[in-house]
Design a protein around this motif. Structure first.
Motif, PDB file in Angstrom:
ATOM      1  N   CYS A 118     -11.036  -0.647 -48.372  1.00  0.00           N
ATOM      2  CA  CYS A 118     -10.579  -1.769 -47.529  1.00  0.00           C
ATOM      3  C   CYS A 118     -11.788  -2.313 -46.770  1.00  0.00           C
TER       4      CYS A 118
ATOM      5  N   VAL B 283      -3.606 -10.377 -47.106  1.00  0.00           N
ATOM      6  CA  VAL B 283      -4.333  -9.394 -47.922  1.00  0.00           C
ATOM      7  C   VAL B 283      -5.084 -10.074 -49.061  1.00  0.00           C
TER       8      VAL B 283
ATOM      9  N   VAL C  76      -6.674  -9.447 -52.554  1.00  0.00           N
ATOM     10  CA  VAL C  76      -6.680  -8.475 -53.650  1.00  0.00           C
ATOM     11  C   VAL C  76      -7.970  -8.737 -54.422  1.00  0.00           C
TER      12      VAL C  76
ATOM     13  N   VAL D 221      -2.687  -2.606 -56.239  1.00  0.00           N
ATOM     14  CA  VAL D 221      -2.766  -3.276 -54.933  1.00  0.00           C
ATOM     15  C   VAL D 221      -1.797  -4.463 -54.901  1.00  0.00           C
ATOM     16  N   LYS D 222      -1.777  -5.205 -55.989  1.00  0.00           N
ATOM     17  CA  LYS D 222      -0.891  -6.383 -56.050  1.00  0.00           C
ATOM     18  C   LYS D 222       0.580  -5.960 -55.954  1.00  0.00           C
TER      19      LYS D 222
ATOM     20  N   CYS E  35       1.468  -5.100 -52.438  1.00  0.00           N
ATOM     21  CA  CYS E  35       1.668  -6.295 -51.599  1.00  0.00           C
ATOM     22  C   CYS E  35       3.035  -6.914 -51.878  1.00  0.00           C
TER      23      CYS E  35
ATOM     24  N   HIS F  79      -0.576 -12.521 -50.127  1.00  0.00           N
ATOM     25  CA  HIS F  79      -1.799 -11.983 -50.715  1.00  0.00           C
ATOM     26  C   HIS F  79      -2.361 -12.977 -51.719  1.00  0.00           C
TER      27      HIS F  79
ATOM     28  N   THR G 233      -5.657 -13.274 -54.857  1.00  0.00           N
ATOM     29  CA  THR G 233      -6.768 -12.667 -55.585  1.00  0.00           C
ATOM     30  C   THR G 233      -8.065 -13.319 -55.110  1.00  0.00           C
TER      31      THR G 233
ATOM     32  N   LEU H 117      -9.534  -4.103 -51.063  1.00  0.00           N
ATOM     33  CA  LEU H 117      -8.541  -4.906 -50.354  1.00  0.00           C
ATOM     34  C   LEU H 117      -9.256  -5.559 -49.177  1.00  0.00           C
TER      35      LEU H 117
ATOM     36  N   VAL I  44      -3.113  -4.763 -44.455  1.00  0.00           N
ATOM     37  CA  VAL I  44      -4.006  -4.296 -45.522  1.00  0.00           C
ATOM     38  C   VAL I  44      -3.903  -2.777 -45.656  1.00  0.00           C
TER      39      VAL I  44
ATOM     40  N   ALA J 225      -0.882  -1.876 -47.526  1.00  0.00           N
ATOM     41  CA  ALA J 225      -1.079  -2.117 -48.965  1.00  0.00           C
ATOM     42  C   ALA J 225      -1.909  -0.985 -49.573  1.00  0.00           C
ATOM     43  N   LEU J 226      -2.913  -0.513 -48.821  1.00  0.00           N
ATOM     44  CA  LEU J 226      -3.707   0.636 -49.287  1.00  0.00           C
ATOM     45  C   LEU J 226      -2.813   1.855 -49.472  1.00  0.00           C
TER      46      LEU J 226
END
Ligand code: GLV
Ligand code: MN
Ligand code: MN
Length: 415
Positions: free
Chosen positions: A191, A206, A208, A341-342, A345, A352, A354, A375, A399, A402-403
């Protein structure tokens, strides 16, 4: 079973703020150069928190710190999370620190909920990510990734004192026995704040990160002749600083030529000799940093830099020494880790997007050996490597959540 678990955003924030007190600057930043006394204090604080969380700490021959929480399957390599605790000179409170504290917060959350993962988890503090006191950047993760030799990395010298990295590691008590080249992860997540304006201006929680641009670092020396500024006629002078001025302009021009993605900078680390207002500069040492997402374009920028240095030196009568000290190739992160990760989210319902990293990160070198992804959290106005670096607690929490869920996805949860 674990889908409703969330990290403690306030605890995450408090840890980042407490860490920021070590090397705190007058204008709200942090000054914690690699293997300085402040770096030692930061490491000690982190080690104490890891012990409190029940983690087993290993230190390797580059001073990297691996804090491990066992999983149920000892045969599976750990899933790593982390970043770095060193900062730029008068840098910010979040660059690096957020990634280490986010990893620790994931562990603390799993402890709170009594969740055991199948693969072990490790929080990592990588040594010398910044490359400010010891060049180049991402030095230890570069050894891990097979980009740098261990001996070469350990012998890099501090710009302030000339001390070798290995001696500074021993001085602060962070030279360990473990061989980082033998260390294995099954996956690695880092992160970080974005350090650019994209997420902040779009209000996206976030980033990605699926790729990172490449960059090359150079140490350059131009040597001319120092003599009296009043009595030396203008024709025939061999003014080294004039050479630097021309190269600095050319580096800027090169980046503009490959706009909008290219970056080119003579860094803020310049030495001019002999250091007197009435002596013509006899020698200059400076650094150049070239960046682009395409290796082919970096090749072209590299050729242009070398040509302009040679032309400038010949034109002014200077002796040129140009050493390329790193070549961080553009990175595509692992599709499986990026997808995790996606998915995290999406399940969390957070906004989020990319994104490609403009900065270099430890994960770029880790990705050479291990499936990895990053992230990003938005940071205010995209400002970084500056005391005013700032990030909203809500974004950091999003974030970190999400991690947590990406890591649970990859590491697996013991039923
Ligand atoms: C590493 O921090 C970089 O220079 O991008
Ligand atoms: Mn960083
Ligand atoms: Mn940085």
């Amino acid at each position: 079973m674990t889908e409703h678990i969330r990290v403690d955003g306030e605890r995450l924030w408090r840890s980042i703020m407490e860490m920021a007190e070590i090397g705190a600057t007058a204008n709200g930043g942090s000054h914690r150069l690699t293997l300085s006394d402040e770096d030692k204090l930061a490491r000690d604080l982190f080690a104490g928190w890891c012990a409190d969380a029940g983690l087993a700490l290993t230190v390797d021959q580059m001073g990297d710190m691996f804090a491990r929480r066992d999983g149920s399957d000892a045969a599976r390599a750990p899933v790593g999370m982390g970043s770095h605790l060193d900062t730029q000179p008068y840098g910010g409170r979040f660059d690096g620190v957020f990634g280490v504290m986010a990893g620790l917060e994931v562990i603390r959350t799993l402890n709170d909920h009594g969740v055991m993962t199948v693969a072990a988890l490790e929080v990592v503090n990588w040594t010398n990510e910044e490359g400010a006191r010891f060049a180049p950047s991402m030095l230890a993760s570069g050894v891990y990734g097979g980009v740098f030799d261990l001996d070469w990395a350990q012998s890099r010298q501090a710009v302030d004192s000339g001390a070798a990295l290995i001696d500074e590691l021993k001085r602060i008590g962070y030279y360990g026995e473990a061989d980082l080249r033998a260390h294995e992860f099954s996956a690695f997540f880092e992160c970080h704040i974005e350090q650019g304006p994209i997420l902040d201006s779009a209000g996206i929680s976030v980033g990605v990160v699926n790729a990172a641009q490449g960059f090359r670092w150079y140490d350059i020396k131009l040597e001319g002749f120092a003599s009296h500024t009043g009595s030396t006629p203008m024709p025939g002078r061999r003014n080294a600083l004039l050479g630097l001025a021309r190269v600095a302009q050319a580096v800027d021009d090169i980046a503009h030529e490959y706009a909008p993605l290219a970056r080119g900078t003579v860094g803020s680390q310049v030495a001019v000799e002999p250091g007197s207002r009435n002596v013509i500069p006899g020698a200059v040492e400076f650094t150049v940093d070239l960046r682009h997402p395409s290796a082919a374009t970096l090749d072209a920028m590299d050729a242009a830099l070398r040509a302009v240095c040679a032309e400038t030196a010949a034109d002014i009568g200077l002796e040129l020494t140009l050493e390329q000290i790193s070549d961080t190739v553009p990175v595509a992160f692992d599709e499986g880790c990026v997808a995790a990760v996606k998915r995290a989210c999406e399940r969390l319902g957070v906004s989020h997007q990319t994104i490609t990293s403009g900065a270099g990160h430890d994960a770029c070198y880790i990705a050479k050996r291990t499936p990895a992804a990053m992230l990003f959290a938005p940071c205010k106005d995209g400002v970084s490597h500056h005391e005013s670096e700032s990030a909203e607690p809500e974004y950091l929490e999003a974030v970190c959540n999400a991690l947590l869920h990406a890591v649970l996805d990859i590491a697996g949860v013991k039923a």
